[in-house]
Write a protein that holds these residues in place. Structure first.
Motif, PDB file in Angstrom:
ATOM      1  N   THR A 203      41.516  43.704  46.361  1.00 36.77           N
ATOM      2  CA  THR A 203      41.154  43.980  45.252  1.00 36.77           C
ATOM      3  C   THR A 203      40.057  44.879  45.282  1.00 36.77           C
ATOM      4  O   THR A 203      39.178  44.649  46.046  1.00 36.77           O
ATOM      5  CB  THR A 203      40.969  42.820  43.985  1.00 36.77           C
ATOM      6  OG1 THR A 203      42.173  42.201  43.876  1.00 36.77           O
ATOM      7  CG2 THR A 203      40.316  43.349  42.912  1.00 36.77           C
TER       8      THR A 203
ATOM      9  N   ALA B 177      34.371  48.136  36.909  1.00 39.02           N
ATOM     10  CA  ALA B 177      36.090  48.102  36.848  1.00 39.02           C
ATOM     11  C   ALA B 177      36.660  47.462  38.237  1.00 39.02           C
ATOM     12  O   ALA B 177      35.833  47.205  39.268  1.00 39.02           O
ATOM     13  CB  ALA B 177      36.418  49.567  36.798  1.00 39.02           C
TER      14      ALA B 177
ATOM     15  N   ILE C 119      40.633  47.519  40.480  1.00 38.57           N
ATOM     16  CA  ILE C 119      41.780  47.952  40.672  1.00 38.57           C
ATOM     17  C   ILE C 119      42.477  46.849  41.584  1.00 38.57           C
ATOM     18  O   ILE C 119      41.995  46.658  42.813  1.00 38.57           O
ATOM     19  CB  ILE C 119      41.850  49.384  41.020  1.00 38.57           C
ATOM     20  CG1 ILE C 119      43.431  49.831  41.150  1.00 38.57           C
ATOM     21  CG2 ILE C 119      41.219  49.731  42.454  1.00 38.57           C
ATOM     22  CD1 ILE C 119      43.549  51.247  41.208  1.00 38.57           C
TER      23      ILE C 119
ATOM     24  N   THR D  53      44.402  47.894  36.507  1.00 41.05           N
ATOM     25  CA  THR D  53      43.063  47.951  36.294  1.00 41.05           C
ATOM     26  C   THR D  53      42.496  47.224  35.191  1.00 41.05           C
ATOM     27  O   THR D  53      43.419  46.881  34.326  1.00 41.05           O
ATOM     28  CB  THR D  53      42.646  49.524  36.157  1.00 41.05           C
ATOM     29  OG1 THR D  53      43.150  50.145  35.086  1.00 41.05           O
ATOM     30  CG2 THR D  53      43.046  50.420  37.489  1.00 41.05           C
TER      31      THR D  53
ATOM     32  N   TYR E 189      38.614  47.192  32.980  1.00 41.47           N
ATOM     33  CA  TYR E 189      37.121  47.968  32.800  1.00 41.47           C
ATOM     34  C   TYR E 189      36.206  46.876  31.853  1.00 41.47           C
ATOM     35  O   TYR E 189      36.657  46.439  30.949  1.00 41.47           O
ATOM     36  CB  TYR E 189      37.413  49.309  32.277  1.00 41.47           C
ATOM     37  CG  TYR E 189      38.008  50.326  32.792  1.00 41.47           C
ATOM     38  CD1 TYR E 189      39.559  50.400  32.691  1.00 41.47           C
ATOM     39  CD2 TYR E 189      37.707  50.972  33.843  1.00 41.47           C
ATOM     40  CE1 TYR E 189      40.232  51.270  33.402  1.00 41.47           C
ATOM     41  CE2 TYR E 189      38.422  51.873  34.637  1.00 41.47           C
ATOM     42  CZ  TYR E 189      39.660  51.785  34.461  1.00 41.47           C
ATOM     43  OH  TYR E 189      40.473  52.890  35.202  1.00 41.47           O
TER      44      TYR E 189
ATOM     45  N   THR F 129      37.272  56.051  35.090  1.00 42.34           N
ATOM     46  CA  THR F 129      38.697  55.489  35.435  1.00 42.34           C
ATOM     47  C   THR F 129      38.516  55.349  37.089  1.00 42.34           C
ATOM     48  O   THR F 129      37.742  56.106  37.748  1.00 42.34           O
ATOM     49  CB  THR F 129      39.448  56.886  35.647  1.00 42.34           C
ATOM     50  OG1 THR F 129      39.793  57.266  34.178  1.00 42.34           O
ATOM     51  CG2 THR F 129      40.894  56.591  35.959  1.00 42.34           C
ATOM     52  N   ILE F 130      38.949  54.165  37.344  1.00 46.11           N
ATOM     53  CA  ILE F 130      39.008  53.565  38.952  1.00 46.11           C
ATOM     54  C   ILE F 130      40.448  54.002  39.557  1.00 46.11           C
ATOM     55  O   ILE F 130      41.516  53.728  38.823  1.00 46.11           O
ATOM     56  CB  ILE F 130      38.750  52.313  38.832  1.00 46.11           C
ATOM     57  CG1 ILE F 130      38.590  51.716  40.252  1.00 46.11           C
ATOM     58  CG2 ILE F 130      39.851  51.338  38.290  1.00 46.11           C
ATOM     59  CD1 ILE F 130      37.902  50.421  40.610  1.00 46.11           C
ATOM     60  N   SER F 131      40.236  54.518  40.730  1.00 46.92           N
ATOM     61  CA  SER F 131      41.757  54.637  41.424  1.00 46.92           C
ATOM     62  C   SER F 131      41.509  54.236  43.027  1.00 46.92           C
ATOM     63  O   SER F 131      40.421  54.265  43.342  1.00 46.92           O
ATOM     64  CB  SER F 131      42.147  55.990  41.164  1.00 46.92           C
ATOM     65  OG  SER F 131      41.330  57.149  41.665  1.00 46.92           O
TER      66      SER F 131
END
Length: 121
Positions: free
Chosen positions: A31, A47, A49, A55, A57, A66-68
């Motif tokens: 994670t 955040a 992921i 995800t 936030y 935006t987390i990726s």
């Protein structure tokens, strides 16, 4: 080991993308999270992921950040749009190598060195 990059000085309304490169053969199971700490304040969750891509936030960034992750590159990203002066902070990437999820910093056992984001008004 985690290495964050991509911070800088931007104006309100602009965008930045933070990157965090990690070592570890089981990166895809981790994670990954982003936290931030403004001057004189506690470190706060931004955040996370999960290994499967789900995800979560903080309310203050939802809809703007935006987390990726890109497992082939052992990298996690944080795309930050519509930045505000109150987003100014040192941003830290973190990993929970057990793969569990949490918004609490103490649950993460690996940390990057932090990258400074400054948003001017």
């Amino acid at each position: 080991q985690l290495q964050a990059s991509g911070g800088g000085l931007v104006r309100a309304g602009e965008s930045l993308r933070l990157s965090c490169a990690a070592s570890g053969r089981t990166f895809s199971r981790y994670t990954l999270g982003w936290f931030r700490q403004a001057a004189g304040q506690e470190r706060e969750f931004v955040a996370f992921i999960l290994s499967g891509g789900a995800t979560s936030y903080a309310g203050s960034v939802k809809g703007r950040f935006t987390i990726s992750r890109e497992n082939a590159k052992n990298t996690v990203y944080l795309q930050m749009n519509s930045l505000k002066p109150e987003d100014t902070a040192v941003y830290y990437c973190a990993a929970n190598t057990a793969g569990s999820f949490s918004v609490v910093a103490a649950a993460y056992n690996a940390w990057g060195q932090g990258t400074l984001v400054t948003v001017s008004s």
